[in-house]
Design an enzyme around this catalytic site. Structure first.
Site, PDB file in Angstrom:
ATOM      1  N   CYS A   6      85.292 -74.152  30.281  1.00  0.00           N
ATOM      2  CA  CYS A   6      86.556 -74.883  30.237  1.00  0.00           C
ATOM      3  C   CYS A   6      87.387 -74.632  31.502  1.00  0.00           C
ATOM      4  CB  CYS A   6      87.297 -74.541  28.944  1.00  0.00           C
ATOM      5  SG  CYS A   6      88.471 -75.820  28.498  1.00  0.00           S
ATOM      6  N   HIS A  23      83.947 -74.428  24.427  1.00  0.00           N
ATOM      7  CA  HIS A  23      84.041 -72.970  24.267  1.00  0.00           C
ATOM      8  C   HIS A  23      82.922 -72.446  23.374  1.00  0.00           C
ATOM      9  CE1 HIS A  23      88.068 -71.991  25.953  1.00  0.00           C
ATOM     10  NE2 HIS A  23      88.269 -73.274  25.749  1.00  0.00           N
ATOM     11  N   GLU A  53      81.808 -69.581  23.081  1.00  0.00           N
ATOM     12  CA  GLU A  53      82.101 -68.224  22.590  1.00  0.00           C
ATOM     13  C   GLU A  53      82.965 -68.248  21.327  1.00  0.00           C
ATOM     14  OE1 GLU A  53      83.551 -69.744  25.001  1.00  0.00           O
ATOM     15  OE2 GLU A  53      85.669 -69.220  25.040  1.00  0.00           O
TER      16      GLU A  53
HETATM   17  N1  GLN Z   1      93.597 -77.300  30.119  1.00  0.00           N
HETATM   18  C1  GLN Z   1      93.195 -76.081  30.756  1.00  0.00           C
HETATM   19  C2  GLN Z   1      93.246 -76.208  32.271  1.00  0.00           C
HETATM   20  O1  GLN Z   1      93.386 -77.255  32.798  1.00  0.00           O
HETATM   21  C3  GLN Z   1      91.797 -75.653  30.302  1.00  0.00           C
HETATM   22  C4  GLN Z   1      91.794 -75.378  28.813  1.00  0.00           C
HETATM   23  C5  GLN Z   1      90.799 -74.356  28.357  1.00  0.00           C
HETATM   24  O2  GLN Z   1      90.270 -73.573  29.141  1.00  0.00           O
HETATM   25  N2  GLN Z   1      90.603 -74.309  27.071  1.00  0.00           N
HETATM   26  O3  GLN Z   1      93.132 -75.236  32.939  1.00  0.00           O
END
Ligand code: GLN
Length: 193
Positions: A79, A168, A170
């Site tokens: 992410c 995610h 994890e």
């Molecule tokens: N929206 C976050 C970003 O732009 C990422 C979100 C996440 O890691 N769950 O950094």
């Protein structure tokens, strides 16, 4: 095998417990001196990429970690971690490590769809995927392999020693993605003696 988990912000604890579940030592990277003992792989967790980027610079971690990634240290970004690795961020934001040849769109699913779960194939097996204000890859370079898609959007990729997922893994009971990364680490030319 020792895996460093960037622990300046975000969901790093979940990665460390997942590694422990798989019998692998994970340790927190919080400051420059945490890089002094050797390690075999790096995880960049989910969180807020803008905060992580700022802290990486302030803590003098950005340049040494970027050099390690460029030298082939296996890295797994989830992410926000995927955003940190991306060579390009749509909308003109400057890249952070910029080592992975993809263009990512941040917060790509809109406000309402900021958090959702789905089941999709990842490298040949179906797994649960939680998304939290996630990105997806709008473009991938020619050396990038797409490992997962959701509604025709690219959500997991690999380029050599770099693995990135928009979701995610994890935060589920499924260990497939973590195991995939640990196999990359085990097979890395840096770790085969
Ligand atoms: N929206 C976050 C970003 O732009 C990422 C979100 C996440 O890691 N769950 O950094």
């Amino acid at each position: 095998m020792r895996i460093g988990v960037l622990a300046v912000q975000g969901a790093f604890a979940e990665h460390i417990s997942r590694l422990a579940l798989l019998g692998t030592e994970g340790f927190e990277i919080r400051q420059r001196k945490d890089l002094s003992a050797p390690f075999d792989g790096l995880i960049l967790p989910g969180g807020e990429s803008t905060a992580m980027r700022r802290l990486l610079k302030e803590l003098d971690l950005l340049v040494p970690l970027k050099t390690m990634i460029q030298n082939g240290l296996p890295v797994f970004g989830t992410c926000a971690g995927m955003i940190l690795l991306a060579k390009e961020i749509s909308g003109g934001e400057a890249p952070c490590f910029g080592t992975l040849d993809i263009t990512v769109r941040r917060n790509a699913y809109g406000r309402q769809l900021g958090s959702f779960r789905c089941r999709e194939q990842f490298a040949g097996s179906e797994i649960e995927m939680p998304f939290i204000r996630a990105p997806y890859a709008e473009r991938v370079g020619e050396n990038v392999t797409v490992l997962a898609q959701h509604e025709n959007r690219i959500i997991a990729v690999r380029e050599g020693s770099q693995l990135a997922a928009a979701f995610h893994p994890e935060l589920t009971d499924d260990t497939a993605v973590c195991k995939y990364f640990l196999q990359m680490v085990a097979k890395s030319p840096l770790n085969v003696v």
